[in-house]
Scaffold this motif. Structure first.
Motif, PDB file in Angstrom:
ATOM      1  N   GLU A   1       0.817  -1.224   0.000  1.00 60.07           N
ATOM      2  CA  GLU A   1       0.000   0.000   0.000  1.00 60.07           C
ATOM      3  C   GLU A   1       0.847   1.268   0.000  1.00 60.07           C
ATOM      4  O   GLU A   1       0.335   2.367  -0.247  1.00 60.07           O
TER       5      GLU A   1
ATOM      6  N   GLN B   1       3.563   5.157  -4.595  1.00 60.45           N
ATOM      7  CA  GLN B   1       2.778   6.297  -4.113  1.00 60.45           C
ATOM      8  C   GLN B   1       3.693   7.519  -3.999  1.00 60.45           C
ATOM      9  O   GLN B   1       4.909   7.399  -3.917  1.00 60.45           O
TER      10      GLN B   1
ATOM     11  N   ARG C   1      -1.876   9.156  -2.055  1.00 56.70           N
ATOM     12  CA  ARG C   1      -2.155   7.893  -2.747  1.00 56.70           C
ATOM     13  C   ARG C   1      -2.652   8.217  -4.159  1.00 56.70           C
ATOM     14  O   ARG C   1      -3.643   8.915  -4.333  1.00 56.70           O
TER      15      ARG C   1
ATOM     16  N   VAL D   1      -4.285   6.879  -7.400  1.00 52.92           N
ATOM     17  CA  VAL D   1      -5.092   5.736  -7.833  1.00 52.92           C
ATOM     18  C   VAL D   1      -5.634   6.012  -9.236  1.00 52.92           C
ATOM     19  O   VAL D   1      -5.851   7.162  -9.628  1.00 52.92           O
ATOM     20  N   LYS D   2      -5.857   4.959  -9.984  1.00 53.45           N
ATOM     21  CA  LYS D   2      -6.357   5.102 -11.344  1.00 53.45           C
ATOM     22  C   LYS D   2      -7.781   5.642 -11.325  1.00 53.45           C
ATOM     23  O   LYS D   2      -8.606   5.270 -10.483  1.00 53.45           O
ATOM     24  N   ASP D   3      -8.053   6.506 -12.293  1.00 53.42           N
ATOM     25  CA  ASP D   3      -9.377   7.095 -12.454  1.00 53.42           C
ATOM     26  C   ASP D   3      -9.665   7.165 -13.946  1.00 53.42           C
ATOM     27  O   ASP D   3      -9.358   8.146 -14.611  1.00 53.42           O
TER      28      ASP D   3
ATOM     29  N   TYR E   1      -5.479   9.611 -13.436  1.00 52.38           N
ATOM     30  CA  TYR E   1      -5.233   9.272 -12.038  1.00 52.38           C
ATOM     31  C   TYR E   1      -5.800  10.368 -11.157  1.00 52.38           C
ATOM     32  O   TYR E   1      -6.018  11.498 -11.596  1.00 52.38           O
TER      33      TYR E   1
ATOM     34  N   GLU F   1      -5.675  11.807  -6.786  1.00 54.06           N
ATOM     35  CA  GLU F   1      -5.012  11.679  -5.485  1.00 54.06           C
ATOM     36  C   GLU F   1      -6.035  11.412  -4.403  1.00 54.06           C
ATOM     37  O   GLU F   1      -7.101  12.040  -4.364  1.00 54.06           O
ATOM     38  N   VAL F   2      -5.729  10.452  -3.552  1.00 51.58           N
ATOM     39  CA  VAL F   2      -6.566  10.125  -2.397  1.00 51.58           C
ATOM     40  C   VAL F   2      -5.729  10.336  -1.146  1.00 51.58           C
ATOM     41  O   VAL F   2      -4.569   9.918  -1.090  1.00 51.58           O
TER      42      VAL F   2
ATOM     43  N   SER G   1       2.881  -6.045  -8.054  1.00 50.87           N
ATOM     44  CA  SER G   1       2.174  -4.881  -8.570  1.00 50.87           C
ATOM     45  C   SER G   1       2.057  -4.904 -10.088  1.00 50.87           C
ATOM     46  O   SER G   1       1.492  -3.982 -10.683  1.00 50.87           O
TER      47      SER G   1
END
Length: 830
Positions: free
Chosen positions: A37, A41, A56, A58-60, A64, A66-67, A207
């Motif tokens: 995790e 990052q 973090r 993450v794909k969108d 991408y 940010e979280v 990964s």
């Protein structure tokens, strides 16, 4: 990014409170010593908050987002100031701590809650404080309790076995180090092993990364084997089907920029890949490669894919491929407003500054509880504001009636900052940034279908990111565009030809072409982009087999097409209006009727101010660079001197004030005319020396004979032969020819006076030898300095000239004669 400081100490923040004043030294963690995790990052440093934030990623869809991941590091020590984080050779995150409680340059009393603040200001308004520590710093290594020690502690460039092992390391630090060493040492003996690593598609970590294949592929490229070794080339092609995302993306980037590369991409399957980010990379790469029918068809299919069209990044990439914008700005004089803005008449909107429900832009949304007010909406610093906008966001709605359908909608808008506009529940346009004045945006023709005859609902959202704020909107339609220049052409009866084959225009002009077909068979005229003739012609030949080719006038859908007439029967006349690109070049025009394009051709030669393109494609070429301070470089050197150097079309002159563009221009230029005093990037510096050593000649004029670049002494020593560090005031002085027999002095008066700056140019004792041709003498000082000389370079002809401050020099006959003679000497015509 969210902000998570430790709350047991006061924060010394003065411009932003409780947020990021510096998102500094951000890097990704690229090893595997941390749990999954934390891998791949981004870690962002915030020195005034004493923390390192975990962003973090993450794909969108194809992109991408940010979280918030909290912090990986936060301190209660007020002196802790993390400014940089990076993955270290041990596989852990290394953090550089500035170790200073006073971070910002100009603090004021806001936020300074303890003894640190004072009113003392030093040089540059810098806050003076005894707690500014300029001599210390700290490095932290953040370790995980289950982490392992690195298997590699050092790499020996001579140990091939260790290099191959390191290029497969789970730490990118060692992979890139091994890649660098193999390339630097030119270890071609390792090519077979590197190819094996690329071909090994199963060597993935948890990964999905195949680090060995990825870096082996780039190493093969660094060794130059992808163009010389069939096995390496085959491995790179096979990598397009590797199971690792990173390997496939690298293989995309390494495709040859040729028809062959386009065919490989079209056959790769990446346009349909399950990973939308790979689809995005494939579409973007397609835009860099020559257009083929197969590639265009793949893009057309991708554009019809509803999953792609619903993703903003893929949608934008398809537009990038077609080299088109969502809109272009138009002249307000050709716009008829159908829903006026506040500039024309009072307009009442429903509005709210409280976030509404997600369906707020739909036609049937109930906005009866919203407030009503006239536009313009703005803050206290917007004088024309009729309704106060006091928060960071505002939502607006309004009904308007159209008595006609709109085929070419135009949006009139001024905004600060970002906005999104919906019509009848559908997105019309969204844009970031600021427009202080109204701009008129001509939207895609397809956007016209969003409007309907009768009642329409327009919904507007605007976000202010800080500072001033305002928004106002109008809707109109575009009228007939007026062309800057009109070209009238005829076909030639009984010949496959146009009566004019060379047209001249200026970059950015709006052009109308009228074609009168007086021949006895059909013809059209299609204008295409510079450099695309052969590739487009191949597309035309293949397109003829398409059953719809005749219906489309034998003009294939292509990003190369700038405009075209319809296919004209004998006796018919047709025309079209289009805007030329801003880039100078040779823009071909052809007839696409079957079998015609190879014979029925012409060219629009597009110049820009300071750029003169010869009608001959093999003409002598001069790259010119101006720019900097104290001179109107474009007017006097680019336009005035460039016109003389162009020799009425015999010579091509390309003017720029961008050093990187100069670096491209000199690659195939015969001479360089340098007349600037602004910075030049290192790659272009190296390119200049490389080309001069290959025989590229030089004109070094006025500002470039100075000692402009202290970090580039070899320029003055090896190319100029010396330099100036001062000059007499702008005034008249005398020039005297000291070598009348040199070809550059032919026809130049033995003495003449000129109003200019007399540079105090001196020969560099360590520089290349020069031959002085003329000297200038100050009428007041009596001092004499060289003003024209030639440099004795082993490979190139170089002439130096300190004259040319303003129009009083450039308009002088003697100056023009020196310039003409210098060109003839450099070209070997004297």
């Amino acid at each position: 990014m969210k902000y998570h400081p430790v709350d047991t100490i006061p924060l010394q923040q003065v411009d932003v409170r409780g947020g990021y004043t510096a998102a500094a030294g951000a890097n990704f963690y690229t090893a595997r010593n941390y749990p999954r995790e934390y891998q791949n990052q981004m870690y962002v440093n915030e020195p005034t908050g004493h923390l390192v934030h975990l962003s973090r990623i993450v794909k969108d869809g194809a992109g991408y987002k940010e979280v918030d991941g909290g912090n990986i590091f936060a301190s209660t020590d007020a002196w802790t100031a993390p400014v940089f984080s990076e993955t270290g050779p041990d596989g852990n995150l290394w953090v550089a701590d500035w170790y200073n409680p006073v971070i910002q340059h100009n603090p004021d009393k806001r936020g300074m809650d303890n003894q640190i603040w004072n009113a003392d200001k030093g040089e540059g308004n810098a806050h003076l404080n005894e707690h500014r520590d300029k001599g210390h710093g700290r490095i932290y290594i953040i370790k995980h309790e289950d982490g392992d020690d690195s298997d590699i502690e050092a790499l020996d460039a001579a140990n091939d076995e260790d290099l191959i092992e390191a290029i497969q390391s789970d730490n990118m630090f060692w992979r890139t180090t091994a890649q660098r060493l193999i390339v630097e040492e030119n270890k071609t003996d390792l090519i077979p092993e590197l190819i094996s690593l690329v071909d090994n598609g199963e060597n993935k970590d948890e990964s999905g990364l195949n680090g060995g294949a990825l870096h082996a592929l780039w190493t093969l490229d660094g060794l130059g084997t992808l163009t010389t070794s069939d096995k390496a080339k085959a491995a790179a092609i096979n990598a397009l089907k590797n199971e690792s995302y990173a390997v496939k993306k690298a293989a995309l980037a390494l495709l040859p920029e040729s028809i062959e590369g386009s065919k490989m991409l079209a056959e790769s399957g990446l346009f349909e890949d399950a990973d939308m980010a790979l689809r995005l990379a494939a579409i973007l790469r397609a835009g860099e490669l020559p257009e083929t029918n197969g590639l265009y068809e793949k893009i057309a299919v991708a554009a019809e894919n509803t999953e792609n069209s619903s993703d903003k990044w893929l949608q934008a990439a398809i537009k990038v491929y077609h080299q088109e914008l969502n809109y272009s700005e138009v002249d307000p004089k050709v716009v008829k407003l159908l829903m006026p803005s506040a500039e024309e008449q009072k307009a009442i909107w429903s509005y709210t500054q409280n976030k509404p429900s997600d369906d707020w832009f739909n036609s049937d949304f109930d906005d009866s509880k919203w407030e009503n007010g006239p536009s313009t909406f703005g803050g206290k610093d917007t004088p024309e504001a009729k309704t106060a906008w006091t928060s960071s966001d505002i939502w607006l709605r309004r009904e308007f009636v159209l008595n006609e359908e709109i085929s070419e909608p135009v949006l009139k808008i001024k905004h600060n900052d970002n906005y999104a506009i919906y019509v009848n529940g559908q997105l019309l346009i969204e844009e970031d940034g600021v427009s202080k004045a109204y701009k008129y945006i001509k939207l895609d023709t397809e956007k016209g279908s969003l409007f309907k005859k009768g009642k329409n609902v327009i919904a507007v959202y605007c976000h202010d990111g800080g500072g001033n704020r305002y928004i106002d909107v109008g809707i109109g339609k575009a009228g007939k565009i007026k062309a800057d220049v009109v070209f009238n052409l005829n076909t030639v009866n009984q010949k496959m030809a146009y009566d004019k084959t060379i047209l001249r225009a200026t970059a950015g002009q709006t052009v109308e072409i009228v074609l009168n077909n007086v021949d006895q068979m059909p013809h059209n005229l299609v204008v295409i982009k510079d450099g695309s003739l052969e590739t487009f012609g191949e597309r035309v030949d293949i397109f003829l087999k398409d059953p719809d080719a005749a219906k489309m006038g034998y003009v294939p859908n292509s990003r190369y097409v700038l405009g075209a007439t319809e296919m004209l029967e004998p006796g018919e006349t047709g025309s079209f209006i289009f805007q030329l690109p801003n880039k100078p070049g040779r823009y071909p025009f052809v007839c696409t009727f079957p079998g015609h394009w190879r014979l029925m051709q012409g060219v629009i030669i597009v110049d820009a101010p300071g750029t003169y393109l010869s009608e001959g494609s093999n003409a002598y070429k001069i790259a010119m660079m101006g720019g900097g301070g104290s001179h109107d470089f474009l007017k006097f050197f680019g336009i005035s001197d460039g016109k003389i150097l162009s020799e009425k079309g015999k010579t091509t002159v390309l003017y720029t004030e961008n050093s990187r563009q100069l670096g491209e221009n000199i690659k195939d230029s015969d001479a360089l005319f340098i007349c600037n005093n602004k910075p030049i990037d290192n790659d272009t510096r190296a390119g200049i020396f490389k080309r001069v050593d290959e025989g590229m000649n030089m004109f070094i004029y006025h500002p470039s004979t100075w000692y402009n670049w202290k970090d580039w002494p070899e320029y003055n020593q090896q190319l100029v032969g010396g330099g100036s560090e001062s000059h007499e005031k702008l005034q008249e002085f005398e020039v005297r020819v000291v070598n009348p027999n040199h070809p550059i002095m032919k026809g130049v008066p033995s003495k003449f006076r000129i109003t200019d700056e007399l540079y105090r140019w001196k020969k560099d004792p360590e520089g290349v030898d020069v031959e002085v041709l003329a000297i200038g003498k100050g009428l007041e000082s009596g001092e004499e300095f060289p003003v024209v000389w030639v440099v004795k370079h082993a490979k190139a002809k170089i002439v130096g000239n300190t004259l040319g401050h303003d129009e009083r020099a450039h308009d002088l006959r003697a100056y023009k004669t020196l310039l003409k003679n210098s060109l003839q000497w450099i070209k070997g015509e004297q």
